[in-house]
Write a protein that holds these residues in place. Structure first.
Motif, PDB file in Angstrom:
ATOM      1  N   GLY A   1      -3.182  -2.059  -8.837  1.00 51.02           N
ATOM      2  CA  GLY A   1      -2.506  -2.513 -10.042  1.00 51.02           C
ATOM      3  C   GLY A   1      -2.207  -4.002  -9.939  1.00 51.02           C
ATOM      4  N   ILE A   2      -2.615  -4.774 -10.941  1.00 52.26           N
ATOM      5  CA  ILE A   2      -2.427  -6.219 -10.908  1.00 52.26           C
ATOM      6  C   ILE A   2      -2.233  -6.719 -12.339  1.00 52.26           C
ATOM      7  CG2 ILE A   2      -4.908  -6.664 -11.001  1.00 52.26           C
ATOM      8  CD1 ILE A   2      -4.411  -9.104  -9.175  1.00 52.26           C
ATOM      9  N   GLU A   3      -1.442  -7.786 -12.509  1.00 48.39           N
ATOM     10  CA  GLU A   3      -1.091  -8.269 -13.838  1.00 48.39           C
ATOM     11  C   GLU A   3      -2.064  -9.334 -14.354  1.00 48.39           C
ATOM     12  OE1 GLU A   3       3.707  -7.727 -14.055  1.00 48.39           O
ATOM     13  OE2 GLU A   3       2.961  -9.429 -12.895  1.00 48.39           O
ATOM     14  N   THR A   4      -3.330  -9.167 -14.105  1.00 47.39           N
ATOM     15  CA  THR A   4      -4.359 -10.046 -14.663  1.00 47.39           C
ATOM     16  C   THR A   4      -5.672  -9.288 -14.657  1.00 47.39           C
ATOM     17  OG1 THR A   4      -5.450 -12.211 -14.489  1.00 47.39           O
ATOM     18  CG2 THR A   4      -4.940 -11.083 -12.441  1.00 47.39           C
ATOM     19  N   ASP A   5      -6.603  -9.729 -15.488  1.00 43.41           N
ATOM     20  CA  ASP A   5      -7.905  -9.058 -15.543  1.00 43.41           C
ATOM     21  C   ASP A   5      -9.058 -10.022 -15.309  1.00 43.41           C
ATOM     22  OD1 ASP A   5      -7.780 -10.526 -17.840  1.00 43.41           O
ATOM     23  OD2 ASP A   5      -8.384  -8.912 -19.194  1.00 43.41           O
ATOM     24  N   ARG A   6      -8.761 -11.212 -14.784  1.00 42.13           N
ATOM     25  CA  ARG A   6      -9.825 -12.199 -14.595  1.00 42.13           C
ATOM     26  C   ARG A   6      -9.621 -12.963 -13.295  1.00 42.13           C
ATOM     27  NH1 ARG A   6      -6.604 -14.278 -18.699  1.00 42.13           N
ATOM     28  NH2 ARG A   6      -8.001 -13.404 -20.250  1.00 42.13           N
TER      29      ARG A   6
ATOM     30  N   LEU B   1       0.849  -1.181   0.000  1.00 36.15           N
ATOM     31  CA  LEU B   1       0.000   0.000   0.000  1.00 36.15           C
ATOM     32  C   LEU B   1       0.885   1.231   0.000  1.00 36.15           C
ATOM     33  CD1 LEU B   1      -1.943  -2.269   0.959  1.00 36.15           C
ATOM     34  CD2 LEU B   1      -3.065  -0.559   2.395  1.00 36.15           C
ATOM     35  N   MET B   2       0.545   2.210  -0.825  1.00 35.27           N
ATOM     36  CA  MET B   2       1.356   3.409  -0.997  1.00 35.27           C
ATOM     37  C   MET B   2       0.451   4.628  -1.054  1.00 35.27           C
ATOM     38  SD  MET B   2       4.040   4.105  -4.151  1.00 35.27           S
ATOM     39  CE  MET B   2       5.027   2.669  -3.744  1.00 35.27           C
ATOM     40  N   ASP B   3       0.909   5.748  -0.465  1.00 34.45           N
ATOM     41  CA  ASP B   3       0.111   6.968  -0.543  1.00 34.45           C
ATOM     42  C   ASP B   3       0.518   7.774  -1.769  1.00 34.45           C
ATOM     43  OD1 ASP B   3       2.464   8.267   0.046  1.00 34.45           O
ATOM     44  OD2 ASP B   3       1.899   8.819   2.091  1.00 34.45           O
TER      45      ASP B   3
ATOM     46  N   LEU C   1       4.395  -2.295  -8.935  1.00 36.10           N
ATOM     47  CA  LEU C   1       3.013  -2.120  -9.379  1.00 36.10           C
ATOM     48  C   LEU C   1       2.342  -0.954  -8.665  1.00 36.10           C
ATOM     49  CD1 LEU C   1       1.964  -5.880  -9.549  1.00 36.10           C
ATOM     50  CD2 LEU C   1       2.163  -4.317 -11.495  1.00 36.10           C
ATOM     51  N   ALA C   2       2.582  -0.826  -7.353  1.00 32.98           N
ATOM     52  CA  ALA C   2       1.990   0.280  -6.603  1.00 32.98           C
ATOM     53  C   ALA C   2       2.497   1.614  -7.121  1.00 32.98           C
ATOM     54  CB  ALA C   2       2.308   0.124  -5.116  1.00 32.98           C
ATOM     55  N   ASP C   3       3.812   1.719  -7.349  1.00 32.49           N
ATOM     56  CA  ASP C   3       4.381   2.979  -7.840  1.00 32.49           C
ATOM     57  C   ASP C   3       3.936   3.264  -9.269  1.00 32.49           C
ATOM     58  OD1 ASP C   3       5.993   5.177  -7.079  1.00 32.49           O
ATOM     59  OD2 ASP C   3       7.579   4.472  -8.424  1.00 32.49           O
ATOM     60  N   MET C   4       3.741   2.207 -10.044  1.00 34.43           N
ATOM     61  CA  MET C   4       3.310   2.378 -11.434  1.00 34.43           C
ATOM     62  C   MET C   4       1.901   2.958 -11.516  1.00 34.43           C
ATOM     63  SD  MET C   4       3.543  -0.489 -14.416  1.00 34.43           S
ATOM     64  CE  MET C   4       3.400  -0.039 -16.155  1.00 34.43           C
ATOM     65  N   VAL C   5       0.984   2.424 -10.719  1.00 33.91           N
ATOM     66  CA  VAL C   5      -0.386   2.958 -10.756  1.00 33.91           C
ATOM     67  C   VAL C   5      -0.450   4.339 -10.104  1.00 33.91           C
ATOM     68  CG1 VAL C   5      -1.474   0.683 -10.866  1.00 33.91           C
ATOM     69  CG2 VAL C   5      -1.040   1.715  -8.637  1.00 33.91           C
TER      70      VAL C   5
END
Length: 405
Positions: free
Chosen positions: A59-64, A16-18, A108-112
């Motif tokens: 942010g996650i590397e899947t959509d299902r 978790l990131m602010d 992923l957190a920093d990317m989103v």
């Protein structure tokens, strides 16, 4: 609140990131209800009293999958990150090549946090569209499997029983499988009578049974180079197993096709899709399944074409500029769209004229077909956006004017 979720089969690494990029919490959560409950608790603790008004971006590397569905249901904004995008972003943060699951969650957190405006959110497809996707993908997978097993059967027959290849045009057809099952060796096949062959052809609902039976019998009795009896018996045991698999695949493909037709027929967009030229029930179901039915997923026809993989990629550097085909695409979707495009050559005069114009410019068959598919995707997008059926004159009016000018 920004959440990076690096998922595995049985667990999720979470960070978790602010908005300032500070880490608020990290944890490894189990897959399932317990893990999701713990994630909600972590988010609640980090947000505090503003939980009701806070926006949580994941942010996650899947959509299902059930986990993604639970995230969306909880009201989180879920962004799908392509693994290649994540790998490139990881290289920006560290050049050492180090990699770990908690580290990927941080990436992923920093990317989103910094690039959420450039990422695609998980499509809000209806349950009807999801059901269509499940049955159509399984149906297509079984067809691919049947093709693979048919090729294995063909290679085996070529090695020890070439007469069978001359006798049967479609090795996965019911009559071919039945006769090969009865007589899996050249010696046994040569003893088949026209009555036995005719009976198999009738059960497969073939026409001109008598003529075809004589032709098959003649082909099976021709002299060919073969294998020793012991080797031929071993091959016969192998193809008997392949025949059993193919028979089962044929049955299940037919059963699943009924499910595809039933689920697709209940979808509100079915009528619009079936109005498109070259589009049948199974093909329409595949297109619907891969595009989805979220009305806000594609901002424009260009966006839909890019997702389909039919639009070209332009590479420009200095004085050099070239348009290339997209090789990164949804294989199932592009297969369906190119099949539709090929079918329109018979049923749509304007589509055929458009294809011929591309060929006249020097494009090969595949390139011209892909350009036609790109045009058809644009037409489909307009029909779905406006809720109107396909009309030949309206769809091609602009190109008809260009062709006559």
């Amino acid at each position: 609140m920004f959440v990076g979720d690096d998922w595995a089969e049985d667990h999720h690494d979470i960070e978790l990131m602010d908005s300032a990029g500070r880490r608020l919490a990290k944890a490894r959560l189990p897959e399932g209800v317990a893990g999701m409950t713990r994630l909600h608790a972590l988010v609640g603790e980090a947000v505090g009293e503003g939980a009701d008004t806070a926006e949580v971006v994941v942010g996650i590397e899947t959509d299902r999958g059930p986990w993604v569905r639970a995230l969306v249901t909880a009201g989180y904004t879920v962004l799908t990150v392509n693994p290649l995008q994540a790998a490139r972003f990881r290289d920006r943060l560290a050049v050492s090549g180090a990699k770990s699951d908690p580290g990927d969650a941080h990436v992923l957190a920093d990317m989103v946090r910094t690039h959420s405006h450039e990422l695609r959110s998980v499509a809000g497809d209806s349950a009807q569209a999801e059901a269509v996707k499940v049955v159509t993908r399984t149906h297509k997978t079984l067809i691919w499997e049947r093709t693979r097993h048919t090729q294995r059967l063909r290679h085996a027959l070529r090695d020890y029983f070439p007469a069978a290849l001359a006798a049967f045009e479609d090795l996965d057809a019911a009559d071919a499988l039945e006769l090969l099952g009865k007589a899996p060796t050249p010696a046994q096949a040569a003893k088949l009578t026209t009555g036995q062959i005719s009976a198999a052809l009738k059960r497969a609902h073939r026409k001109s049974v008598t003529a075809k039976a004589k032709a098959i019998q003649g082909a099976l009795r021709e002299q060919h180079l073969g294998q020793p009896e012991e080797v031929a018996a071993a091959y016969a045991a192998s193809i008997t197993a392949l025949i059993a698999v193919l028979a089962t695949l044929n049955t299940q493909i037919k059963t699943l096709q009924g499910q595809v037709e039933a689920h697709f027929g209940r979808h509100p967009a079915a009528e619009i899709l079936l109005s498109q030229p070259g589009m049948g029930v199974v093909l329409g179901a595949r297109v619907l399944a891969e595009f989805g039915d979220d009305p806000d997923r594609y901002a424009s026809a260009k966006a839909r074409k890019n997702y389909a993989g039919t639009s070209p990629i332009t590479r420009a550097s200095g004085k050099k500029k070239v348009a290339l085909a997209r090789y990164v695409h949804n294989d199932r979707l592009i297969d369906a769209l190119l099949t539709q495009a090929f079918g329109t050559l018979r049923y749509s005069p304007n589509a055929y004229a458009y294809y011929q114009r591309q060929r006249a410019r020097g494009a090969g068959h595949n390139a011209a077909l892909r350009q036609l598919a790109n045009r058809l995707v644009g037409i489909l997008h307009g029909c779905l956006k406006t809720g109107t059926l396909y009309d030949e004159a309206t769809a091609w009016s602009h190109h008809a004017e260009l062709a006559t000018s």
